[in-house]
Design a protein around this motif. Sequence first.
Motif, short mmCIF file in Angstrom:
data_model
loop_
_atom_site.label_atom_id
_atom_site.label_comp_id
_atom_site.label_asym_id
_atom_site.label_seq_id
_atom_site.Cartn_x
_atom_site.Cartn_y
_atom_site.Cartn_z
N ARG A 1 -0.73 -6.52 -4.48
CA ARG A 1 -0.22 -7.41 -3.45
C ARG A 1 0.01 -8.80 -4.00
O ARG A 1 1.00 -9.47 -3.67
N GLN A 2 -0.90 -9.27 -4.84
CA GLN A 2 -0.73 -10.60 -5.42
C GLN A 2 0.49 -10.65 -6.33
O GLN A 2 1.25 -11.63 -6.31
N LEU B 1 -4.94 -2.41 -5.37
CA LEU B 1 -4.07 -2.81 -4.26
C LEU B 1 -4.09 -4.33 -4.08
O LEU B 1 -3.04 -4.94 -3.82
N ARG B 2 -5.25 -4.93 -4.25
CA ARG B 2 -5.33 -6.39 -4.13
C ARG B 2 -4.49 -7.06 -5.21
O ARG B 2 -3.73 -8.00 -4.92
N ARG B 3 -4.63 -6.60 -6.44
CA ARG B 3 -3.85 -7.17 -7.53
C ARG B 3 -2.36 -6.90 -7.33
O ARG B 3 -1.52 -7.76 -7.61
N ALA C 1 -8.84 -0.07 -4.09
CA ALA C 1 -8.89 -1.35 -3.38
C ALA C 1 -8.62 -2.51 -4.33
O ALA C 1 -7.87 -3.44 -3.99
N LEU C 2 -9.22 -2.47 -5.50
CA LEU C 2 -9.01 -3.55 -6.48
C LEU C 2 -7.57 -3.58 -6.97
O LEU C 2 -6.96 -4.65 -7.09
N SER D 1 0.83 -1.21 0.00
CA SER D 1 0.00 0.00 0.00
C SER D 1 0.86 1.26 0.00
O SER D 1 0.50 2.27 -0.62
N THR E 1 -0.58 -4.46 -13.52
CA THR E 1 -0.38 -5.74 -12.84
C THR E 1 -0.70 -6.93 -13.74
O THR E 1 -0.31 -8.05 -13.43
#
Length: 375
Positions: free
Chosen positions: A368-369, A364-366, A361-362, A219, A280
């Motif tokens: 992190r993955q 950030l999730r990608r 949010a979407l 983040s 990403t």
Amino acid sequence: MRAWVRNVLLLSRKELRSLRADPVMFVLIFYVFSVAVYLVATGVRLEVTNASVAYVDQDRSALSRQIVGAILPPNFKPPEEIRADAVDAAMDSGRFVFVLSFPPSFEADVLRGRTPAVQLNVDATAMAQAGNGAAFLQQIIREETVRFLTETGSDVQAPMDMVVRIRFNPNLNAVWFSSVMQIINNISILSVLLTGAALIREREHGTIEHLLVMPVTPSEIMTAKICANGLAIIVAAILSLWLVVQTALNVPVAGSVPLFVLGAVIYLASVTGLGILLATFTSSMPQFGLLALPVLIVMNLLSGSTTPMESMPDWLRMAMQMSPSTHFVAFAQAILYRGAGPAIVWPQMAIMAGLGAAFFALALRRFRQSMASAR
């Protein structure tokens, strides 16, 4: 929280230094918000300018000459008279966009209270000029006919007199519209490209591995890229609005520039998140460019900056409400063109903030993955 903010500031400084060290990106930002805005605003004209007109005068009356004499630059070139049998050839060759044909006894029929037909042939391959120019010529014919009846003292009932008031752009100058819209579109394009390119550049240069071993979180890395690139875009947009639009092109800005900047910052949170999200899914700059291109084309063409939202099918108009660019265009037009205040534009700001949070949010999730897979 203090450590998170400190890390974001340090990473943002790194991003700004990286951007400054990239001459291609630096020149791109300068060009897009200066030369490109000026060239598009002065070169792309939507109004009728220097349209070619011909006429066939089978009446040879004072009224027909008066109408032809009212067709003036800069909207139209001086009309050229041609024969009736030359109309088709002239239109087929593309010599004229408009051809007017006055029938015999045109003036006499007008004085008798009849409704003679004036034929207007239009070359609609020049679509923008065809629609606007035909409306202008109809208005000229109507106004000159009314003036002729008034000057001759005729008791023929003239058509109703319509008074038109044009607000926000009284001279119908396309530069006022296209210059501001160019800045808005450039904000969208560069927000996606710069943030996505920043992530791809880390991957291609191998510096992403350095970030993985540092005590920073995904983040913090993502927020720093958004803040640094967003700051560069905002500064460039403000300078473009001031130096190019207001100074060089002499376009007035009706509303509050600080309010526009605040809305642009909110908008940047969503589109920069979109840029990282697209990055990403790719591993190189060519892949990122190919993926971002169709997204940006749809965002810009269907945002309302080029064509009105009301002209779209209902399902498409509803689908485009999920795009932050649609609400940013409505927000920017309301402020910069119509001088709207916070009481009017707060719904667009709230929607942009909600979409920005969702995209962030979407993304950030990608992100992190992708960081986890890189480890």
